[in-house]
Scaffold this motif. Structure first.
Motif, PDB file in Angstrom:
ATOM      1  N   PHE A 196      34.275  67.520 -38.842  1.00 20.98           N
ATOM      2  CA  PHE A 196      35.456  68.142 -38.238  1.00 20.98           C
ATOM      3  C   PHE A 196      35.108  68.611 -36.835  1.00 20.98           C
ATOM      4  CE2 PHE A 196      35.705  68.715 -42.820  1.00 20.98           C
ATOM      5  CZ  PHE A 196      36.972  68.228 -43.087  1.00 20.98           C
ATOM      6  N   PRO A 197      35.925  68.249 -35.849  1.00 16.37           N
ATOM      7  CA  PRO A 197      35.600  68.675 -34.480  1.00 16.37           C
ATOM      8  C   PRO A 197      35.829  70.176 -34.280  1.00 16.37           C
ATOM      9  CG  PRO A 197      37.703  67.487 -34.535  1.00 16.37           C
ATOM     10  CD  PRO A 197      37.153  67.438 -35.925  1.00 16.37           C
ATOM     11  N   ALA A 198      35.156  70.748 -33.273  1.00 16.24           N
ATOM     12  CA  ALA A 198      35.423  72.144 -32.911  1.00 16.24           C
ATOM     13  C   ALA A 198      36.915  72.259 -32.640  1.00 16.24           C
ATOM     14  CB  ALA A 198      34.614  72.510 -31.668  1.00 16.24           C
ATOM     15  N   GLY A 199      37.500  73.376 -33.009  1.00 19.75           N
ATOM     16  CA  GLY A 199      38.939  73.576 -32.792  1.00 19.75           C
ATOM     17  C   GLY A 199      39.771  73.266 -34.033  1.00 19.75           C
ATOM     18  N   THR A 200      39.146  72.650 -35.069  1.00 16.15           N
ATOM     19  CA  THR A 200      39.921  72.354 -36.281  1.00 16.15           C
ATOM     20  C   THR A 200      40.327  73.662 -36.961  1.00 16.15           C
ATOM     21  OG1 THR A 200      38.599  70.359 -36.604  1.00 16.15           O
ATOM     22  CG2 THR A 200      39.909  71.109 -38.499  1.00 16.15           C
ATOM     23  N   MET A 201      41.593  73.699 -37.382  1.00 10.94           N
ATOM     24  CA  MET A 201      42.100  74.899 -38.076  1.00 10.94           C
ATOM     25  C   MET A 201      41.947  74.704 -39.584  1.00 10.94           C
ATOM     26  SD  MET A 201      44.493  77.571 -37.582  1.00 10.94           S
ATOM     27  CE  MET A 201      44.930  78.737 -38.843  1.00 10.94           C
TER      28      MET A 201
END
Ligand code: HEM
Length: 431
Positions: free
Chosen positions: A320-325
């Motif tokens: 999961f990329p940084a910023g995923t909620m």
């Protein structure tokens, strides 16, 4: 956008607007149907939040909340309520700043200190019970809203000035009944010439803040000797009034309605489960705790807690990329049929005598942001339920279970947990 979507676990293919409407109208039904269809890791598309990855399995939850907590921000996920709780709130911090704020708030909410509130709690709930003559129908949720607010402002904040108490009794329920559009859509936060929900909300907040700041000033000038309330303890260490205000409003925002709602669900469930009322009446603390836990498991006041990844995170074959909620769904974990066979059935036996493994039951979350008010909440629920079971006999108005209805951030019983009072020994004793 399509690129990112392909890199997230599967979820409903419906347009975001349709998913949002389904989620807003019936979050539990929406979550359970996704869980059944896609398993404990799925992606929903919610307007205002975007792609939200739901994590509902014990290992994923443990990693986000505890083992890998450093890769996630809670503050960023709580940003939509910053304008209520303030920038110094515990909910608005992570890392070292969060640890130091937690240290400040911990002593007054610690188990030993909380015991000092019991006497006031009993007198508050008995005062409420005196308004319940036999034969009357009560909406328990409304009653518990009054009782938990009173506990918060009198026992936890230590306010005694009657005009301040009277004003807070009117203002706080209005403040917490915040229009969800203000939270979800920042565009609604406009003055519109002093009209509209935002302008109304601002006026309310200013008045509540005014009362809190006046109380802080008075208590600095005239400290309470050996005061055990949160404000007295914090005043001795905290010189910044704005930080104190943010701490108190945070406790109000996260501690009052949750407890009132769980209490209402407790009676809604116990009155409908065959034999449960007899089992808890006069029972020891372990059975009562088991009954409270089973109510939280089957009918949570809120379904999940939010986190945003601050760096790439790998789990279950996905990166999961940084910023995923993320929605860490404690509520869906507790409704998993694999962990709790027949998950919809209310059964005190699930938690007594043997309890489920601690990784399978996290009513107060876990890790760095675990509920700071858990001891207080348990003491408060035991005390209030104990007093009601001692003094009153309640019965159902209708046998059909009450539907789960979203009310702001809470999931409440649609009819407010209605019950009829068949006997009130507190009133009979006085007569
Ligand atoms: C039955 C009632 C309650 C339930 C089910 C509950 C549940 C929770 C949960 C699940 C969290 C974790 C949130 C996260 O990880 O982001 C939390 C956090 C918190 N709760 Fe509670 N809570 C309850 C009552 C209370 C009460 C009575 C208070 C205090 C008066 C309180 C104060 C807090 C605070 C300050 C936090 C934030 C902790 C942090 O971020 O470090 N809660 N609660």
């Amino acid at each position: 956008m399509t690129e990112l979507r392909r890199s997230l676990p599967p979820g409903p293919r419906l347009p975001a607007l349709v998913q949002t409407l389904m989620w807003a109208a019936a979050p539990v039904r929406f979550g359970k149907s996704c869980l059944r269809r896609y398993g404990p890791l799925f992606t929903a598309r919610i307007l205002g939040f975007g792609d939200v990855v739901y994590v509902c399995a014990p290992d994923g939850i443990r990693r986000i909340l505890r083992d890998d907590a450093g890769s996630f921000g809670a503050a960023a996920a709580n940003e939509p309520i910053k304008f209520v709780v303030g920038r110094h709130s515990l909910l608005m911090s992570d890392g070292a700043q969060h640890t130091s704020r937690r240290k400040e708030l911990m002593p007054p909410l610690h188990g030993d200190n909380v015991a000092a509130y019991v006497e006031v709690m009993v007198s508050i709930v008995e005062q409420e019970i005196r308004q319940w003559p036999a034969g009357h129908t009560v909406r328990l949720l409304d009653c518990f809203q009054r009782v938990t607010l009173e506990v918060m402002i009198r026992a936890v904040f230590g306010i005694t000035d009657s005009s301040r108490l009277d004003r807070l009794r009117v203002l706080v329920p209005r403040l917490l009944d915040i229009n969800p559009l203000i939270i979800l859509l920042p565009a609604v936060r406009r003055q519109f010439g002093g009209f509209g929900p935002w302008a109304r909300f601002q006026r309310l907040l200013r008045e509540v803040d005014g009362i809190i700041y006046a109380e802080i000033a008075d208590r600095r000038a005239n400290p309470v000797d050996n005061g055990r309330d949160v404000l007295s303890i914090l005043l001795a260490r905290q010189q910044n009034d704005e930080e104190l205000r943010d701490h108190l409003v945070t406790l109000l925002a996260v501690g009052q309605e949750t407890t009132a709602t769980q209490l209402a669900w407790f009676f809604e469930r116990v009155l409908r489960a065959p034999g449960a009322l007899d089992q808890v009446s006069g029972a020891g603390p372990k059975v009562l705790d088991a009954a409270i836990h089973e109510a939280i498991r089957t009918r949570p006041a809120t379904l999940d807690v939010g986190r945003i990844a601050t760096q790439p995170w790998t789990y279950d074959g996905w990166t999961f990329p940084a910023g995923t909620m993320f929605a860490v769904s404690l509520g869906l974990l507790h409704l998993s049929a694999d962990l709790y066979p027949g998950p919809e059935t209310y059964s005190i036996g699930r938690f007594f005598p043997a309890e489920p493994p601690s990784a399978h039951f996290l009513p107060f979350g876990g890790g760095t942001h675990r509920c700071l008010g858990a001891s207080l909440a348990m003491v408060e629920m035991r005390t209030i339920i104990g007093a009601i079971l001692r003094h009153v006999r309640l019965d159902l108005v209708r046998t059909a279970p009450e539907a789960v209805a979203p009310k702001g951030p809470m999931l409440v019983p649609r009819r407010g947990a209605e019950a009829v009072v068949t006997e009130n020994r507190l009133l009979a004793g006085r007569a």
